[in-house]
Design an enzyme around this catalytic site. Structure first.
Site, PDB file in Angstrom:
ATOM      1  N   HIS A 118       0.850  -1.188   0.000  1.00  0.00           N
ATOM      2  CA  HIS A 118       0.000   0.000   0.000  1.00  0.00           C
ATOM      3  C   HIS A 118       0.888   1.241   0.000  1.00  0.00           C
ATOM      4  CE1 HIS A 118      -3.670  -2.249   0.634  1.00  0.00           C
ATOM      5  NE2 HIS A 118      -3.098  -2.910   1.617  1.00  0.00           N
ATOM      6  N   CYS A 148       0.190   2.548  -4.569  1.00  0.00           N
ATOM      7  CA  CYS A 148      -0.474   3.821  -4.841  1.00  0.00           C
ATOM      8  C   CYS A 148       0.432   4.970  -4.412  1.00  0.00           C
ATOM      9  CB  CYS A 148      -1.801   3.898  -4.092  1.00  0.00           C
ATOM     10  SG  CYS A 148      -3.048   2.725  -4.666  1.00  0.00           S
TER      11      CYS A 148
END
Length: 414
Positions: free
Chosen positions: A234, A276
């Protein structure tokens, strides 16, 4: 009718448990108790059994000891073990069966595997079988193999079981140099099996692994020509890596760790980031055909809004620490490829990452080409895709971002 309804609800519950056993991130959830069974022939020493039980405890299992002298006895014990699990009344998180016996007693191990595969409590759950030879002079000795596995489990609780076994294989093969021995594992796992009580890849784990990787390279006796690190996690804005605990790390910290590796001085260092870099979902840009022209004129596909840009920075002294600086010796020879432009979401689905899958296809098609040119081709193909994220019903566009301070052409195959 009541029996039919009860049976239907039981099957539905089992199906739900099986579906929940493997999360969307490709990791077994490990809900439910962890059960272990040790089947040992009579000649197995008490010290080996003690080490085996210690490994079970390190991995959070409850162990039980059985001693049988034949394959038929092993199968009977495993049948009773399966019946006990089915009588448990709920799903089991994981089952671990260790077989320590003479080599000829382990030849029919597939029968034991099939016996446990029939267990309803383990439907969709991981089942681990460990076969160790108790023959005199066996390489490796069961106790040595188990001791190495237990020690590594304690030091690397965030590693998956496949990673742990691979490292143990490497150690035992080095210790038995000159012997005709090579461990083998066969896996049909559908996801990562992490038995430690630590989130497998938090920010600290990434930094720890990178530091360990650097030490291994510096300790390597022969020359190192190139290093490649693929990081999938992440991510957040400003190039931050987010862990499950909410803590953050800068990606550049990991890059700098490897840039200071003495064995890689002057050698290319490649980083692939599937993470991301913000929350923006790019709908793309491009001319849209009018409705009455769509039959005769097909409008070109939308282009990611951040595509078709080449940004060259020569201000070495004035740059911040974010990203490689071409003139800095510590940051030279680095190629970083991000799955998303700065500030954007990096998409993936149940099939995986479009970036990684496209990269594999491009590398296989032309493995001798210049890597920077190949990455440009990967970006072209990714930009042409229409992606659909798990939290968005509308088609979006993705665009890679390539940072390079390479000082020479890089071809992975000559």
């Amino acid at each position: 009718m009541a029996f039919l309804v009860a049976g239907t609800l039981q099957v539905a519950s089992q199906v739900a448990d099986a579906q929940e056993s493997l999360g969307r991130k490709g990791k077994y959830s490990m809900k439910g108790p962890r059960v272990a069974l040790a089947l040992c022939s009579p000649e197995v020493s008490a010290s080996t059994v003690a080490v085996l039980e210690g490994v079970f405890q390190t991995l959070g299992f409850e162990s039980c000891r059985r001693q049988e002298a034949s394959v038929q006895g092993f199968r009977g014990e495993l049948t009773r073990f399966r019946e006990q699990l089915d009588a448990h009344g709920g799903s089991v998180g994981c089952a671990f069966v260790a077989l320590v016996a003479r080599p000829w007693q382990l030849r029919q191990s597939q029968q034991l595997v099939r016996e446990l595969s029939r267990c309803k409590a383990l439907w969709g759950r991981p089942k681990v079988f460990l076969l160790l030879s108790s023959a005199p002079g066996a390489v490796p000795a069961p106790g040595a193999f188990l001791a190495s596995l237990g020690e590594l489990c304690g030091r690397r609780p965030h590693w998956s079981l496949l990673q742990l076994l691979t490292e143990v294989f490497s150690r035992t093969a080095e210790e038995s140099a000159g012997a005709a021995y090579c461990p083998v594992l066969r896996s049909s796992l559908r996801g990562a099996l992490c038995l430690g009580n630590v989130e497998p890849w938090g920010p600290e784990a990434f930094q720890e692994e990178m530091a360990q990787f650097r030490k291994q390279l510096d300790a390597h006796r022969g020359p190192v020509s190139c290093a490649l690190v693929a990081l999938m996690a992440h991510g957040g804005p400003q190039g931050k890596l987010l862990g499950a605990d909410g803590q953050e790390r800068q990606l550049e910290v990991l890059v700098q760790e490897l840039s200071h590796c003495g064995a890689l001085r002057g050698c290319p260092k490649i980083f692939l980031f599937q993470a991301c870099r913000g929350g923006h979902r790019d709908a793309g840009m491009g001319p849209a055909a009018l409705p009455w022209f769509r039959r005769w004129l097909r409008a070109p596909p939308a282009t990611p809004s951040q595509a078709d840009v080449l940004h060259v920075c020569t201000d070495v002294q004035g740059r911040s620490s974010r990203g490689p600086t071409p003139g800095s010796l510590n940051q030279a020879d680095v190629l970083m490829v991000y799955a998303a432009a700065e500030g954007c979401v990096a998409y993936r689905d149940e099939k995986g990452s479009d970036f990684i899958q496209t990269l594999v296809e491009v590398l296989r098609a032309d493995p001798k080409a210049d890597l920077l040119e190949l990455m440009t081709e990967v970006n072209r193909q990714v930009c042409e895709l229409d992606v659909l994220g798990p939290d968005c019903d509308e088609r979006r566009k993705a665009c890679l971002e390539i940072h390079s301070s390479l000082r020479r052409r890089l071809c992975l195959q000559v």
